[in-house]
Every structure is written in structure tokens, then in C-alpha cells.
Scaffold this active site. Structure first.
Site, PDB file in Angstrom:
ATOM      1  N   THR A 121       0.817  -1.206   0.000  1.00 23.05           N
ATOM      2  CA  THR A 121       0.000   0.000   0.000  1.00 23.05           C
ATOM      3  C   THR A 121       0.857   1.264   0.000  1.00 23.05           C
ATOM      4  O   THR A 121       1.989   1.253   0.507  1.00 23.05           O
ATOM      5  CB  THR A 121      -0.904  -0.005   1.261  1.00 23.05           C
ATOM      6  N   ASP A 122       0.287   2.343  -0.510  1.00 22.89           N
ATOM      7  CA  ASP A 122       0.989   3.638  -0.455  1.00 22.89           C
ATOM      8  C   ASP A 122       1.084   4.163   0.980  1.00 22.89           C
ATOM      9  O   ASP A 122       1.863   5.078   1.258  1.00 22.89           O
ATOM     10  CB  ASP A 122       0.310   4.672  -1.365  1.00 22.89           C
ATOM     11  N   GLU A 123       0.285   3.593   1.891  1.00 18.63           N
ATOM     12  CA  GLU A 123       0.286   4.097   3.273  1.00 18.63           C
ATOM     13  C   GLU A 123       1.611   3.879   3.987  1.00 18.63           C
ATOM     14  O   GLU A 123       1.855   4.491   5.031  1.00 18.63           O
ATOM     15  CB  GLU A 123      -0.827   3.426   4.086  1.00 18.63           C
ATOM     16  N   TYR A 148      -2.072  -0.739  11.129  1.00 21.05           N
ATOM     17  CA  TYR A 148      -2.192  -1.400   9.817  1.00 21.05           C
ATOM     18  C   TYR A 148      -0.996  -1.077   8.923  1.00 21.05           C
ATOM     19  O   TYR A 148      -0.307  -1.976   8.433  1.00 21.05           O
ATOM     20  CB  TYR A 148      -3.500  -0.974   9.122  1.00 21.05           C
ATOM     21  N   LYS A 152       2.128  -3.408   7.305  1.00 18.84           N
ATOM     22  CA  LYS A 152       2.379  -3.541   5.860  1.00 18.84           C
ATOM     23  C   LYS A 152       3.823  -3.120   5.547  1.00 18.84           C
ATOM     24  O   LYS A 152       4.505  -3.756   4.742  1.00 18.84           O
ATOM     25  CB  LYS A 152       1.388  -2.696   5.053  1.00 18.84           C
TER      26      LYS A 152
HETATM   27  P1  NAD Z   1      -9.789  -7.250   2.234  1.00 22.74           P
HETATM   28  O1  NAD Z   1      -9.831  -7.026   3.691  1.00 22.74           O
HETATM   29  O2  NAD Z   1     -11.008  -6.951   1.416  1.00 22.74           O
HETATM   30  O3  NAD Z   1      -9.396  -8.771   1.923  1.00 22.74           O
HETATM   31  C1  NAD Z   1      -8.411  -9.449   2.635  1.00 22.74           C
HETATM   32  C2  NAD Z   1      -8.586 -10.942   2.393  1.00 22.74           C
HETATM   33  O4  NAD Z   1      -7.547 -11.638   3.077  1.00 22.74           O
HETATM   34  C3  NAD Z   1      -9.911 -11.501   2.920  1.00 22.74           C
HETATM   35  O5  NAD Z   1     -10.495 -12.343   1.959  1.00 22.74           O
HETATM   36  C4  NAD Z   1      -9.488 -12.293   4.158  1.00 22.74           C
HETATM   37  O6  NAD Z   1     -10.357 -13.395   4.432  1.00 22.74           O
HETATM   38  C5  NAD Z   1      -8.096 -12.739   3.772  1.00 22.74           C
HETATM   39  N1  NAD Z   1      -7.258 -13.057   4.929  1.00 22.74           N
HETATM   40  C6  NAD Z   1      -7.071 -12.306   6.047  1.00 22.74           C
HETATM   41  N2  NAD Z   1      -6.228 -12.933   6.886  1.00 22.74           N
HETATM   42  C7  NAD Z   1      -5.841 -14.082   6.269  1.00 22.74           C
HETATM   43  C8  NAD Z   1      -4.974 -15.134   6.610  1.00 22.74           C
HETATM   44  N3  NAD Z   1      -4.323 -15.152   7.792  1.00 22.74           N
HETATM   45  N4  NAD Z   1      -4.815 -16.156   5.745  1.00 22.74           N
HETATM   46  C9  NAD Z   1      -5.475 -16.176   4.548  1.00 22.74           C
HETATM   47  N5  NAD Z   1      -6.332 -15.208   4.186  1.00 22.74           N
HETATM   48  C10 NAD Z   1      -6.512 -14.168   5.022  1.00 22.74           C
HETATM   49  O7  NAD Z   1      -8.545  -6.431   1.714  1.00 22.74           O
HETATM   50  P2  NAD Z   1      -8.300  -5.676   0.328  1.00 22.74           P
HETATM   51  O8  NAD Z   1      -8.783  -4.295   0.448  1.00 22.74           O
HETATM   52  O9  NAD Z   1      -8.765  -6.530  -0.772  1.00 22.74           O
HETATM   53  O10 NAD Z   1      -6.699  -5.618   0.346  1.00 22.74           O
HETATM   54  C11 NAD Z   1      -5.944  -6.696  -0.219  1.00 22.74           C
HETATM   55  C12 NAD Z   1      -4.486  -6.351  -0.191  1.00 22.74           C
HETATM   56  O11 NAD Z   1      -4.249  -5.158  -0.926  1.00 22.74           O
HETATM   57  C13 NAD Z   1      -3.932  -6.085   1.217  1.00 22.74           C
HETATM   58  O12 NAD Z   1      -2.643  -6.628   1.296  1.00 22.74           O
HETATM   59  C14 NAD Z   1      -3.889  -4.572   1.316  1.00 22.74           C
HETATM   60  O13 NAD Z   1      -2.877  -4.154   2.190  1.00 22.74           O
HETATM   61  C15 NAD Z   1      -3.559  -4.205  -0.120  1.00 22.74           C
HETATM   62  N6  NAD Z   1      -3.999  -2.869  -0.567  1.00 22.74           N
HETATM   63  C16 NAD Z   1      -5.304  -2.500  -0.427  1.00 22.74           C
HETATM   64  C17 NAD Z   1      -5.732  -1.276  -0.946  1.00 22.74           C
HETATM   65  C18 NAD Z   1      -7.182  -0.838  -0.855  1.00 22.74           C
HETATM   66  O14 NAD Z   1      -7.513   0.261  -1.282  1.00 22.74           O
HETATM   67  N7  NAD Z   1      -8.108  -1.648  -0.351  1.00 22.74           N
HETATM   68  C19 NAD Z   1      -4.811  -0.436  -1.582  1.00 22.74           C
HETATM   69  C20 NAD Z   1      -3.473  -0.843  -1.678  1.00 22.74           C
HETATM   70  C21 NAD Z   1      -3.090  -2.075  -1.187  1.00 22.74           C
HETATM   71  O1  DAU Z   2      -4.150   3.875   0.416  1.00 22.29           O
HETATM   72  C1  DAU Z   2      -4.350   2.500   0.368  1.00 22.29           C
HETATM   73  C2  DAU Z   2      -5.199   2.055   1.549  1.00 22.29           C
HETATM   74  O2  DAU Z   2      -6.519   2.477   1.263  1.00 22.29           O
HETATM   75  C3  DAU Z   2      -5.141   0.549   1.776  1.00 22.29           C
HETATM   76  O3  DAU Z   2      -3.841   0.203   2.167  1.00 22.29           O
HETATM   77  C4  DAU Z   2      -6.134   0.125   2.859  1.00 22.29           C
HETATM   78  O4  DAU Z   2      -6.166  -1.292   2.952  1.00 22.29           O
HETATM   79  C5  DAU Z   2      -7.512   0.628   2.465  1.00 22.29           C
HETATM   80  O5  DAU Z   2      -8.447   0.316   3.494  1.00 22.29           O
HETATM   81  C6  DAU Z   2      -7.477   2.133   2.244  1.00 22.29           C
HETATM   82  O6  DAU Z   2      -7.171   2.810   3.479  1.00 22.29           O
HETATM   83  P1  DAU Z   2      -7.950   4.148   3.916  1.00 22.29           P
HETATM   84  O7  DAU Z   2      -7.869   4.256   5.381  1.00 22.29           O
HETATM   85  O8  DAU Z   2      -7.526   5.295   3.073  1.00 22.29           O
HETATM   86  O9  DAU Z   2      -9.448   3.712   3.420  1.00 22.29           O
HETATM   87  P2  DAU Z   2     -10.905   3.881   4.081  1.00 22.29           P
HETATM   88  O10 DAU Z   2     -11.865   3.417   3.049  1.00 22.29           O
HETATM   89  O11 DAU Z   2     -10.971   3.307   5.434  1.00 22.29           O
HETATM   90  O12 DAU Z   2     -11.013   5.471   4.216  1.00 22.29           O
HETATM   91  C7  DAU Z   2     -10.837   6.335   3.104  1.00 22.29           C
HETATM   92  C8  DAU Z   2     -10.903   7.757   3.624  1.00 22.29           C
HETATM   93  O13 DAU Z   2     -12.248   8.040   4.050  1.00 22.29           O
HETATM   94  C9  DAU Z   2     -10.024   8.038   4.825  1.00 22.29           C
HETATM   95  O14 DAU Z   2      -9.575   9.385   4.746  1.00 22.29           O
HETATM   96  C10 DAU Z   2     -10.988   7.876   6.028  1.00 22.29           C
HETATM   97  C11 DAU Z   2     -12.286   8.381   5.458  1.00 22.29           C
HETATM   98  N1  DAU Z   2     -13.530   7.790   5.989  1.00 22.29           N
HETATM   99  C12 DAU Z   2     -13.622   6.451   6.100  1.00 22.29           C
HETATM  100  C13 DAU Z   2     -14.793   5.851   6.524  1.00 22.29           C
HETATM  101  C14 DAU Z   2     -14.917   4.354   6.659  1.00 22.29           C
HETATM  102  C15 DAU Z   2     -14.602   8.614   6.285  1.00 22.29           C
HETATM  103  O15 DAU Z   2     -14.507   9.854   6.160  1.00 22.29           O
HETATM  104  N2  DAU Z   2     -15.771   8.046   6.703  1.00 22.29           N
HETATM  105  C16 DAU Z   2     -15.915   6.697   6.827  1.00 22.29           C
HETATM  106  O16 DAU Z   2     -17.023   6.235   7.193  1.00 22.29           O
END
Ligand code: NAD
Ligand code: DAU
Length: 332
Positions: A121-123, A148, A152
Site C-alpha cells: 500500500t501507499d500508506e 495497519y 504492511k
Molecule cells: P480485504 O480485507 O477486502 O481482503 C483481505 C482478504 O484476506 C480476505 O479475503 C481475508 O479473508 C483474507 N485473509 C485475512 N487474513 C488471512 C490469513 N491469515 N490467511 C489467509 N487469508 C486471510 O482487503 P483488500 O482491500 O482486498 O486488500 C488486499 C491487499 O491489498 C492487502 O494486502 C492490502 O494491504 C492491499 N492494498 C489494499 C488497498 C485498498 O484500497 N483496499 C490499496 C493498496 C493495497
Molecule cells: O491507500 C491504500 C489504503 O486504502 C489501503 O492500504 C487500505 O487497505 C484501504 O483500506 C485504504 O485505506 P484508507 O484508510 O484510506 O481507506 P478507508 O476506506 O478506510 O477510508 C478512506 C478515507 O475516508 C479516509 O480518509 C478515512 C475516510 N472515511 C472512512 C470511513 C470508513 C470517512 O470519512 N468516513 C468513513 O465512514
């Protein structure tokens, strides 16, 4: 044709990747997923059974992981605890899965010599000021803010060490915020869409000025496939699609697209340690590997995503009340 192992393939981005692989390649896919609250087997419904198999188990189970690596050509590692708000509430599962789970996979990659792509992630880079002209690049120093993002960051560093010390054939990608189908309703965009569908006002943290850099999950998938096929071993690639938007702007667009007044939302308690702004410079990926995003119009992608949640209430309804009870307990 290759045999891929996709960890976390029943989650949001992992399941989008599996759909992408099935439609764009001849590869077969084994999904290893623990089916935590965030995993959903219905996200893989309709995929051909002769090409996609779901194994329910943990990436921290060394015996299971070893057996699966023995029959795999390449691994794409998505599995993680992924939600910042949960990590503020209970960090422990983040250490178990994101650190120990990744370590377990890396040891198997080392034993079997398996090609390994790590999703991050960019975080890990921390945050930027709103008026900072800089964006994150592959050389930005790590500075994670939350439990989190720190786990990562730790997992990324493990991958780098296993490349250098043990010759593991790994690449890493750090992507910005994804949106699209199959995203859990705990996350910002699906939470607000499903709130509006239920007649509830969207909830925006703090002042709503925080900025995220949005990319459609399918563009994330095409970038990962590109890196898996043509990326340089040991290299990190940033993935982003120039999609910076403030949270206020996102929620106003959702309301407008759903036929509601654009100011019909509430500002609620802020997230502890809330990162202000993320922004990705994906020049390396574009120049060196020739990748381009397909979804350039965020408003149109958001409209498709709204339609998906409207049409797929059975996919998300069971999770909605529990998520809202959790947020309500925190004044969010
Ligand atoms: P998500 O929470 O929707 O999915 C995570 C999945 O991993 C789930 O299906 C869960 O059951 C599985 N899981 C959790 N623990 C596990 C374990 N111990 N063994 C096997 N499976 C397990 O997450 P997402 O948003 O799809 O993110 C997926 C990946 O992408 C993560 O590594 C996250 O850091 C990365 N990422 C997410 C975003 C975003 O915007 N959501 C952006 C950049 C990177
Ligand atoms: O940047 C990549 C990341 O993006 C991933 O690594 C994470 O897995 C993914 O969850 C996401 O993280 P964020 O914390 O940015 O996503 P989230 O959807 O939780 O929140 C997006 C933005 O919106 C953040 O500034 C918090 C805000 N927010 C979130 C929720 C759930 C609100 O304002 N209201 C809300 O109800």
C-alpha cells in the site's frame, strides 16, 4: 499457462484480480483465503471450476502453505488485515497475518524457489500536506502512521530482506486507494453508497478535507499482472492512476449520482492519527513496463460501483448492521 496461488483471493482486491486473470489469461488459480469477516466466497461465484479453486486456510499455516507452494508456479500475495479503523481497535490480528503470515509465505518461496509478488500500500510512506507538490515515489522514505500501515511496511521490508539474503524471486507493488465491486461495506465508498441506499446520511471523518488517490480495482489488477509478467526481480513499483479527490468531493459525487442533495451528509469524529493526503507517482510502472489505467473517469467508475451495490444487496446486506454498530460505538 501458469498455476497461480492467490492469497486473500476472496477479499476485495484479490477477488477482482482472480476475475481479471480468468478473463485475460489462460492461467489456473488456487485461492488461499482464511475467510475472515472480510473474505466472501460469493465474490468468486460464477468463475469456472476447472480454473479456480478455493482453499480455506491461513497464510500463517506453514504445512498448508508448503503443500500449496509445491504445486504452484507463481504467488500473488493479497491476504492481509486491511482496515485502519480495525487496527486502531485491535492491532494483534494485523501482526499475525501481515507480519507472521508474510514471513510464512516467504519461507515457502525460499524453499521452493517460487516467483512471489507482494501486494502493498501507499500508506507505508505516511502522508503529504494538501499543498505539497510532491507525490510518493519508489524512493520516498517509509513513515507509516497506523498499526495497519506499520505492519504492511514491516511485511515489505521482510520481502526485501528475503530477496537480498536468500535470493527469493520477489517483486513488490504499493498501490493507492482502490474502489469497485466486492469491497467490504466497512470501507469509505461502499459504506456511504450503502448508507444512501438505506436512507441513512453518509458519515465523513473530521473536516472531510483528507485526500485519497483513487484507482479502479481492475486497473490495479492489470498493473499487478504486468509486474508479474515483466517486472524486474527485487524491484518495487508504485501503482496509481492520478485520481486524487478529497473525501468531501467523493461523498458529494456519490450523493449527486444517487439523486440526493450534495450536502446531505454528516461530519463525524475523526480517525486517530488520520493521514491527510496520499498521492502516487506511477512513472516507473508506466515508463519501464508500459502499463496504462483503463478507468480514467472517476465519476463514471463511481456510477458503475453504485449500480453494482444497488444490484447486489444480497452480497453486502449481512455485514451492514454489524459494521454500523461498530462505527456508532466510536461516534462515527
Ligand atoms: P480485504 O480485507 O477486502 O481482503 C483481505 C482478504 O484476506 C480476505 O479475503 C481475508 O479473508 C483474507 N485473509 C485475512 N487474513 C488471512 C490469513 N491469515 N490467511 C489467509 N487469508 C486471510 O482487503 P483488500 O482491500 O482486498 O486488500 C488486499 C491487499 O491489498 C492487502 O494486502 C492490502 O494491504 C492491499 N492494498 C489494499 C488497498 C485498498 O484500497 N483496499 C490499496 C493498496 C493495497
Ligand atoms: O491507500 C491504500 C489504503 O486504502 C489501503 O492500504 C487500505 O487497505 C484501504 O483500506 C485504504 O485505506 P484508507 O484508510 O484510506 O481507506 P478507508 O476506506 O478506510 O477510508 C478512506 C478515507 O475516508 C479516509 O480518509 C478515512 C475516510 N472515511 C472512512 C470511513 C470508513 C470517512 O470519512 N468516513 C468513513 O465512514
Amino acid at each position: 499457462m501458469a498455476r497461480l496461488l492467490v492469497t486473500g483471493g476472496a477479499g476485495f482486491i484479490g477477488s477482482n484480480f482472480v476475475h481479471h486473470v480468468v478473463s485475460q489469461t489462460d492461467h489456473t488459480v488456487t485461492v488461499l483465503d482464511k475467510l475472515t469477516y472480510a473474505g466472501n466466497r460469493d465474490s468468486l461465484a460464477g468463475l469456472p471450476e476447472d480454473r479456480v479453486r478455493l482453499v480455506v486456510g491461513s497464510i500463517a499455516d506453514a504445512d498448508l502453505v508448503d503443500a500449496l507452494f509445491a504445486e504452484t508456479d507463481a504467488v500473488v500475495h493479497y491476504a492481509a488485515e486491511s482496515h485502519n479503523d480495525n487496527s486502531l481497535n485491535d492491532p494483534r490480528p494485523f501482526l499475525d497475518t501481515n507480519i507472521i503470515g508474510t514471513y510464512t509465505l516467504l519461507e515457502a518461496a525460499r524453499r521452493h524457489g517460487t516467483r512471489f509478488h507482494h501486494i502493498s500500500t501507499d500508506e507505508v510512506y505516511g502522508d503529504l500536506d494538501l499543498d505539497d507538490p510532491a507525490r510518493f515515489t519508489e524512493s520516498t522514505p517509509y513513515n507509516p502512521s497506523s498499526p495497519y500501515s506499520s505492519t504492511k511496511a514491516g511485511s515489505d521490508l521482510l520481502v526485501r530482506a528475503w530477496v537480498r539474503s536468500f535470493g527469493v524471486r520477489a517483486t513488490i507493488s504499493n498501490c493507492s486507494n482502490n474502489y469497485g465491486p466486492y469491497q467490504h461495506v466497512e470501507k469509505f465508498i461502499p459504506r456511504q453508497i450503502t448508507n444512501v441506499l438505506r436512507g441513512v446520511r453518509p458519515k465523513v471523518y473530521g473536516t472531510g478535507e483528507n485526500v485519497r488517490d483513487w484507482i479502479h480495482a481492475d486497473d490495479h489488477s492489470s498493473a499487478v499482472l504486468t509486474i508479474l509478467e515483466r517486472g524486474e526481480i527485487g524491484q518495487t513499483y508504485l501503482i496509481g492512476a492520478d485520481g486524487e479527490e478529497s473525501n468531501r468531493r467523493v461523498v458529494e459525487t456519490i450523493l449527486e449520482l444517487m439523486g440526493e442533495p450534495p450536502d446531505a451528509y454528516d461530519l463525524v469524529a475523526d480517525r486517530a492519527g488520520h493521514d491527510l493526503r496520499y498521492a502516487i507517482d506511477a512513472t516507473r510502472l508506466r515508463r519501464e513496463l508500459g502499463w496504462r489505467p483503463r478507468f480514467q473517469d472517476f465519476r463514471a467508475g463511481l456510477a458503475d460501483t453504485i449500480a453494482w451495490y444497488r444490484d447486489n444487496e444480497a452480497w453486502w446486506a449481512h455485514a451492514k448492521d454489524g459494521v454500523e454498530a461498530f462505527y456508532a460505538s466510536k461516534g462515527q
